[in-house]
Each structure stands twice: as structure tokens, then as C-alpha cells.
Motif scaffolding. Structure first.
Motif, PDB file in Angstrom:
ATOM      1  N   PRO A   1      74.959  96.400   1.311  1.00  6.15           N
ATOM      2  CA  PRO A   1      74.460  95.755   0.082  1.00  6.15           C
ATOM      3  C   PRO A   1      73.043  96.190  -0.302  1.00  6.15           C
ATOM      4  N   PHE A   2      72.250  96.690   0.611  1.00  2.92           N
ATOM      5  CA  PHE A   2      70.892  97.141   0.327  1.00  2.92           C
ATOM      6  C   PHE A   2      70.465  98.102   1.441  1.00  2.92           C
ATOM      7  N   ASP A   3      69.361  98.758   1.220  1.00  2.00           N
ATOM      8  CA  ASP A   3      68.830  99.664   2.238  1.00  2.00           C
ATOM      9  C   ASP A   3      68.347  98.853   3.433  1.00  2.00           C
ATOM     10  N   GLY A   4      68.712  99.309   4.619  1.00  2.00           N
ATOM     11  CA  GLY A   4      68.296  98.591   5.811  1.00  2.00           C
ATOM     12  C   GLY A   4      68.832  99.243   7.068  1.00  2.00           C
ATOM     13  N   ARG A   5      68.834  98.456   8.130  1.00  2.00           N
ATOM     14  CA  ARG A   5      69.348  98.925   9.398  1.00  2.00           C
ATOM     15  C   ARG A   5      70.456  97.991   9.878  1.00  2.00           C
ATOM     16  N   ILE A   6      71.459  98.583  10.565  1.00  2.00           N
ATOM     17  CA  ILE A   6      72.579  97.790  11.079  1.00  2.00           C
ATOM     18  C   ILE A   6      72.102  97.008  12.295  1.00  2.00           C
ATOM     19  N   GLU A   7      72.218  95.697  12.194  1.00  2.00           N
ATOM     20  CA  GLU A   7      71.764  94.844  13.285  1.00  2.00           C
ATOM     21  C   GLU A   7      72.912  94.525  14.247  1.00  2.00           C
ATOM     22  N   ARG A   8      74.117  94.261  13.726  1.00  2.00           N
ATOM     23  CA  ARG A   8      75.230  93.857  14.583  1.00  2.00           C
ATOM     24  C   ARG A   8      76.550  94.220  13.907  1.00  2.00           C
ATOM     25  N   VAL A   9      77.543  94.661  14.733  1.00  2.00           N
ATOM     26  CA  VAL A   9      78.886  94.993  14.252  1.00  2.00           C
ATOM     27  C   VAL A   9      79.846  93.986  14.859  1.00  2.00           C
ATOM     28  N   HIS A  10      80.669  93.355  14.031  1.00  2.00           N
ATOM     29  CA  HIS A  10      81.553  92.274  14.493  1.00  2.00           C
ATOM     30  C   HIS A  10      83.014  92.718  14.630  1.00  2.00           C
ATOM     31  N   VAL A  11      83.444  93.819  14.033  1.00  2.00           N
ATOM     32  CA  VAL A  11      84.856  94.234  14.057  1.00  2.00           C
ATOM     33  C   VAL A  11      84.922  95.712  14.397  1.00  2.00           C
ATOM     34  N   ARG A  12      86.113  96.116  14.744  1.00  2.00           N
ATOM     35  CA  ARG A  12      86.395  97.522  15.044  1.00  2.00           C
ATOM     36  C   ARG A  12      87.666  97.940  14.323  1.00  2.00           C
ATOM     37  N   ILE A  13      87.957  99.242  14.395  1.00  2.00           N
ATOM     38  CA  ILE A  13      89.166  99.774  13.748  1.00  2.00           C
ATOM     39  C   ILE A  13      90.399  99.125  14.372  1.00  2.00           C
ATOM     40  N   GLY A  14      91.317  98.672  13.522  1.00  2.00           N
ATOM     41  CA  GLY A  14      92.543  98.029  13.977  1.00  2.00           C
ATOM     42  C   GLY A  14      92.477  96.523  13.988  1.00  2.00           C
ATOM     43  N   ASP A  15      91.276  95.944  13.834  1.00  2.00           N
ATOM     44  CA  ASP A  15      91.152  94.482  13.831  1.00  2.00           C
ATOM     45  C   ASP A  15      91.634  93.925  12.506  1.00  2.00           C
ATOM     46  N   ALA A  16      92.301  92.760  12.583  1.00  2.00           N
ATOM     47  CA  ALA A  16      92.724  92.049  11.384  1.00  2.00           C
ATOM     48  C   ALA A  16      91.564  91.205  10.877  1.00  2.00           C
ATOM     49  N   VAL A  17      91.416  91.136   9.563  1.00  2.00           N
ATOM     50  CA  VAL A  17      90.321  90.386   8.943  1.00  2.00           C
ATOM     51  C   VAL A  17      90.891  89.441   7.899  1.00  2.00           C
ATOM     52  N   ALA A  18      90.143  88.344   7.652  1.00  2.00           N
ATOM     53  CA  ALA A  18      90.535  87.349   6.663  1.00  2.00           C
ATOM     54  C   ALA A  18      89.516  87.341   5.540  1.00  2.00           C
ATOM     55  N   ALA A  19      90.004  87.176   4.315  1.00  2.00           N
ATOM     56  CA  ALA A  19      89.132  87.210   3.145  1.00  2.00           C
ATOM     57  C   ALA A  19      88.148  86.051   3.174  1.00  2.00           C
ATOM     58  N   GLY A  20      86.853  86.354   2.996  1.00  2.00           N
ATOM     59  CA  GLY A  20      85.809  85.351   2.922  1.00  2.00           C
ATOM     60  C   GLY A  20      85.477  84.679   4.234  1.00  2.00           C
ATOM     61  N   GLU A  21      86.096  85.069   5.341  1.00  2.00           N
ATOM     62  CA  GLU A  21      85.850  84.406   6.620  1.00  2.00           C
ATOM     63  C   GLU A  21      85.323  85.357   7.695  1.00  2.00           C
ATOM     64  N   THR A  22      85.914  86.524   7.792  1.00  2.00           N
ATOM     65  CA  THR A  22      85.554  87.464   8.855  1.00  2.00           C
ATOM     66  C   THR A  22      84.303  88.236   8.479  1.00  2.00           C
ATOM     67  N   VAL A  23      83.265  88.136   9.316  1.00  2.00           N
ATOM     68  CA  VAL A  23      82.042  88.902   9.114  1.00  2.00           C
ATOM     69  C   VAL A  23      82.257  90.308   9.680  1.00  2.00           C
ATOM     70  N   LEU A  24      82.026  91.302   8.847  1.00  2.00           N
ATOM     71  CA  LEU A  24      82.242  92.687   9.264  1.00  2.00           C
ATOM     72  C   LEU A  24      81.029  93.245  10.021  1.00  2.00           C
ATOM     73  N   PHE A  25      79.853  93.114   9.417  1.00  2.00           N
ATOM     74  CA  PHE A  25      78.632  93.608  10.055  1.00  2.00           C
ATOM     75  C   PHE A  25      77.445  92.882   9.431  1.00  2.00           C
ATOM     76  N   SER A  26      76.304  92.972  10.086  1.00  2.00           N
ATOM     77  CA  SER A  26      75.073  92.329   9.597  1.00  2.00           C
ATOM     78  C   SER A  26      73.946  93.355   9.576  1.00  2.00           C
ATOM     79  N   LEU A  27      73.112  93.248   8.522  1.00  2.00           N
ATOM     80  CA  LEU A  27      71.944  94.119   8.411  1.00  2.00           C
ATOM     81  C   LEU A  27      70.700  93.353   8.879  1.00  2.00           C
ATOM     82  N   ASP A  28      69.729  94.097   9.382  1.00  2.00           N
ATOM     83  CA  ASP A  28      68.485  93.506   9.865  1.00  2.00           C
ATOM     84  C   ASP A  28      67.691  92.956   8.671  1.00  2.00           C
ATOM     85  N   ALA A  29      67.407  91.650   8.684  1.00  2.00           N
ATOM     86  CA  ALA A  29      66.715  90.998   7.558  1.00  2.00           C
ATOM     87  C   ALA A  29      65.340  90.473   7.952  1.00  2.00           C
ATOM     88  N   SER A  30      64.800  90.885   9.079  1.00  2.00           N
ATOM     89  CA  SER A  30      63.495  90.374   9.517  1.00  2.00           C
ATOM     90  C   SER A  30      62.381  90.774   8.549  1.00  2.00           C
TER      91      SER A  30
END
Length: 535
Positions: A312-341
Motif C-alpha cells: 500500500p505504500f513504500d516501506g519495509r516488510i515487517e512480518r509475513v503471515h501466509v505462504r504459497i498454498g495457504d487458504a485465505v478468507a476475505a477481510g479476515e486473513t492478514v497476508l503481510f504487515s509493513l513496518d509502521a514505526s
């Protein structure tokens, strides 16, 4: 039992009362002339459940009359010449009795060769089979392992074939009145130091199945040759019966099937007749029955739509929550987080700056400095806009899945704390209920495929599975794939399975109408001939 056999003059067989696992056979020895004045009974014991052994005993009993006839003729000839009766008949009977002690064919054949060599003073006695015009060495006296590639084995087999082809005993040197050819016998005697050679054919059911070749230094007299012929005539069937019984069951089965077919189809050319019948049956089946013509092609499962999860914006990847092959749900499953400090620090500074501008504007308004108050309010509004932007970025720092589906692309584990730019694609998500098959069929077969046609596909990972589909679209223009001209066929699956994933490959078959089997099977060949011969 002996009296019954003598009275009725026939072979009698019955189960031994003392042992029900054995059968007793009695056979009469008939009186044929004044030379032999005694009548005897031969008792032969064999297991009651061994049919081959019992049949062999009955066959040997049937030859007893021949033994007696030979003994009578020899006795009369010796009486006229004032000589002692020869012992050929007794020697033949003793050889047969010695062979009957063995239940395996090779032991029986070796015993026959050894006994014959001992009885008639032979340097070498060889026993061979004869089939399809070729002789094959089976046993040699006083020899455990036969070297069939040796020169002596080759010459012996040539002599056996010479005897079997003429179907009569051959001796070398030949008597003056002999009419048979003994060229190979002479070669055998000359090449291997045997002065005299005698070969006699072995018959079973009236057919020559083998040959016995005897080599020694002393010439073969008529009585000795007759004794050898009788002994081999009696013991030969026993050897070949055991050899037939000891063969592998598959070979025996094929032999029995061939004999049955020969009985059904005729006495000669069995395999040719069977092949002709099978060919005619197959031709009738191909010309008179119909089947569904099918067009084959390689398929790949592809999603109808793909969804991209971007930064969504320039930054650094802080954490990855899923991998290839994982099932995800709309609006519920967090894919990854960017560093917002850094965003939080900047947001705190902007909020403090906005507070200062608000105070400045309030003081200016109280003192009547309207222009300064308006300037301070404008600065506070500008800072507030930046605060709203940072708050929005903080709210989107944790990216959630926009749809229900499966992650098919995106490996961010190796990019932790790596910088990303706004809009960079990080994950690809597809819906499993939106898969379709893209089939590449040969351009020559593409004209036979139409929209709405049914078919089946078999994935390479699950070849036992069959998934039905319906053709949705056929590309009108061909394309080159792997050096071949193909047409792309898009098909809708009947019921996607849980194990299906985009990119799965396999083979698809599309129904292309009904037709005679012969026309369907030869369609590709006919098209090739038409193109080559311009028909």
C-alpha cells in the motif's frame, strides 16, 4: 488279481488294499511260439494319484509282448546256429527298470545313457530331442554339464537330425544292403575317434521326438542294434513324458492350448488358422460397431480471474503471515504487515505541530490579529491533511485478503525487512471455484471440436481421476506452442475438486461425434495419406 489278468488276457489295475496311496497294475506276458513256453504276470506299483506315472507303467506293460517276441526270435536263431541265446531282451528290460527308479526327467535321461553305455560297452551315449527339424542334445553318458557349443555336440546333433529325418536306425559302418544315408555319422566317427556309431529314433504316439546316438569301437551286430532299438523304444517315452511333466507350467499350458486348438481347427497349420480367424473377427468388429471419436490434447488448469495483493505504500516488510498454498478468507486473513514505526513517529510530530498552530491561531484571534490567525489556521489544516494520510497508511499497514481463495504466488519469507515500493505485487490469490481448463489440440483436429462438446480430463498427478467438462470457446486462429500448430480450447469444469490447483496439467479428450471404429482408428492415417498423395 494275477489270475484275473491271466484269465482275461488284459491289463488289470486296482488300489492296493494295504495302502490306498498306491495302485497295482498287472499285465500278461503271452505265449507266442515254441521258443517260449512260460506265461508270466508283471506287477507294477505306482502312486494312485500320479496319473502320468500310471500311464507310463501301462505303456511299458504294453511293450512286454515285443520283448517276448524278440526273445523268441533270438532264441530260434541261436538254436539254428548252435549258439547261446543273446541277452538283448533282458538287457533292455533291465535298462527300463533302472530308468523307472527316477522321477525327474534329467536323472532318468542320464541313467538311460549311462546304462546303455555300460551294457553295450560304448565310449559315449548321447540322447537328444527332435522338434521342428532340429535336434537338441539333452544328456550324455557320464557327463553332468553339456557343452552344446562344442564341436562334438554339434556333430552329434547333426547325426541325430540325419537319423530323425530318415526315421530309421542308422549304423556306421553300414551293412552292405543298407539304403539309408549315413554321411553325418561317418563325419562324427572320423572327427571324434569312434569307430562305430549307431543312432536310433525315439517315438512317442507314433511321432519321432528324439534320437539316441551310441559310439563304441566294436562293430554293431544285428542283435545288438535290435536290443538298443528295443531298449530306447521302451525307455524313450518315459524320458520324454517326464520332461513334459517337469516343464514350466506356462509352457505346459501353451502346449495344451495349442493341442486343443489343433483338435478344434484341424490337423495342420493351427496357428495360421487361428490368426486368420482372429483377424477376421477383429475386422468385423471394427467395421460393424461404432464408437465415439475423441480429440486429445494437453490441458492446463487456469483461474478465471487473479487478484494481486500489492504494497500500500513504500516501506519495509515487517512480518509475513501466509505462504504459497495457504487458504485465505476475505477481510479476515492478514497476508503481510509493513513496518509502521517511522509513520508513528512522524504522526506524533505532526500532531504536536498541529496543536501549536491551533494555539497560535487562538491567540491571534484573541488579540485581534485576524490575518495571523488565518495563517495559523491554514498551517494547522495542512498538517491535519498529512496526519489523515499517515493515519490511513497506518490502517493499511496490515494487508488482508480481498477474496476467499488460495495463495498461488508470492514467497516473502526471504524478503523480510526488505524494502518494497507502493503498488509492488507481493501475493497472487485465485478462487478455486473459478478454475477452467485451457486445452491445446492439434490444428488439424481443431475443426472437429465445437462449442458445447463434452469431454474428460485426467490430471498427471491423479491419472485415475476423470473430470468432466464442457467446451466454452474455441479460438478461431491457431498458435505455435512447442513447435506445433495448436488451437486453444477453453472448457468449463463440471465440479472442481478440492485438490485442484492452478497450473495442474494432464491429458484431455474431447468428444467429436460417433463413427465406425475402423474409421475412427484410421482417421489420422487417412488424413496423412491424403496430404501426401494429394487425394
Amino acid at each position: 488279481m494275477a489270475r484275473e489278468c491271466e484269465a482275461e488276457g488284459r491289463v488289470v489295475a486296482m488300489v492296493d488294499p494295504a495302502d490306498d496311496q498306491r495302485t497295482v497294475c498287472a499285465a500278461p506276458i503271452t505265449e507266442r511260439g515254441a521258443g517260449v513256453r512260460a506265461v508270466g504276470v508283471l506287477l507294477i506299483e505306482s502312486p494312485s494319484d500320479d496319473g502320468d506315472e500310471l500311464r507310463g507303467c501301462l505303456v511299458r506293460a504294453a511293450f512286454l509282448d515285443e520283448l517276448v517276441a524278440l526273445a523268441e526270435a533270438a532264441h530260434e536263431r541261436a538254436s539254428r546256429q548252435g549258439e547261446a541265446p543273446p541277452i538283448a531282451a533282458r538287457a533292455a528290460l533291465e535298462i527300463v527298470a533302472a530308468c523307472n527308479e527316477h522321477a525327474r526327467w534329467f536323472a532318468c535321461a542320464a541313467r538311460l545313457c549311462n546304462e546303455a553305455a555300460s551294457r553295450w560297452g560304448c565310449d559315449r551315449v548321447s540322447l537328444g530331442s527332435f522338434r521342428h527339424g532340429r535336434a537338441r542334445l539333452l544328456a550324455v553318458s557320464h557327463t553332468e554339464k553339456i557343452a552344446r557349443t562344442s564341436r562334438v555336440a554339434h556333430d552329434t546333433q547333426r547325426a541325430m537330425e540325419e537319423c530323425a529325418d530318415q526315421d530309421e536306425p542308422i549304423a556306421h559302418p553300414q551293412p552292405p544292403d543298407a539304403v539309408c544315408i549315413a554321411r553325418d555319422h561317418a563325419r562324427l566317427a572320423k572327427a571324434h575317434g569312434s569307430a562305430c556309431v549307431l543312432s536310433v529314433p525315439l517315438r512317442r504316439s507314433g511321432e519321432t521326438v528324439g534320437v539316441a546316438t551310441l559310439e563304441r569301437e566294436a562293430p554293431w551286430s544285428a542283435d545288438a542294434a535290435a536290443g538298443v532299438a528295443l531298449a530306447m523304444e521302451l525307455a524313450g517315452p518315459r524320458v520324454f513324458d517326464l520332461r513334459e511333466r517337469d516343464r514350466w507350467f506356462g509352457t505346459r499350458f501353451v502346449h495344451d492350448v495349442r493341442a486343443a486348438l489343433a483338435w478344434v481347427l484341424g490337423p495342420t497349420q493351427t496357428w495360421i488358422k487361428l490368426g486368420a480367424i482372429c483377424a477376421l473377427a477383429f475386422l468385423a468388429f471394427a467395421l460393424l460397431t461404432s464408437t465415439t471419436a475423441r480429440v486429445s490434447g494437453a490441458f492446463t488448469l487456469e483461474p478465471v480471474a487473479r487478484h494481486i495483493a500489492a504494497a500500500p505504500f513504500d516501506g519495509r516488510i515487517e512480518r509475513v503471515h501466509v505462504r504459497i498454498g495457504d487458504a485465505v478468507a476475505a477481510g479476515e486473513t492478514v497476508l503481510f504487515s509493513l513496518d509502521a514505526s517511522e509513520l508513528r513517529l512522524e504522526l506524533a510530530g505532526l500532531r504536536a505541530e498541529r496543536t501549536a498552530h491551533d494555539r497560535e491561531a487562538t491567540g491571534a484571534m484573541r488579540d485581534g490579529r485576524t490575518a495571523e490567525a488565518q495563517i495559523a489556521q491554514a498551517h494547522a489544516a495542512r498538517v491535519g491533511a498529512r496526519i489523515d494520510l499517515l493515519e490511513h497508511r497506518l490502517a493499511t499497514a496490515a494487508v488482508v485478503s480481498p477474496i476467499d481463495g488460495v495463495i498461488v504466488d508470492g514467497d516473502l519469507d526471504r524478503r523480510l525487512h526488505a524494502p518494497v515500493t507502493r503498488g509492488e505485487a507481493l501475493f497472487e490469490i485465485v478462487r478455486l471455484d473459478g478454475l477452467r481448463a485451457e486445452i491445446d489440440v492439434p490444428d488439424a483436429e481443431g475443426a472437429r471440436v465445437h462449442v458445447g462438446a463434452r469431454g474428460e480430463l485426467a490430471p498427471a498427478s491423479r491419472p485415475e481421476s476423470r473430470i468432466g467438462f464442457t467446451v466454452e470457446r474455441v479460438d478461431p486462429a491457431p498458435r505455435i506452442v512447442g513447435g506445433r500448430s495448436v488451437r486453444r480450447v477453453i472448457a468449463t469444469l463440471d465440479g472442481p475438486e478440492a485438490w485442484m490447483r492452478p497450473g495442474a496439467e494432464g491429458v484431455a479428450k474431447i468428444d467429436a461425434g460417433q463413427g465406425r471404429r475402423a474409421a475412427v482408428w484410421t482417421r489420422a492415417l487417412v488424413d496423412w495419406v491424403r496430404l501426401r498423395l494429394w487425394l
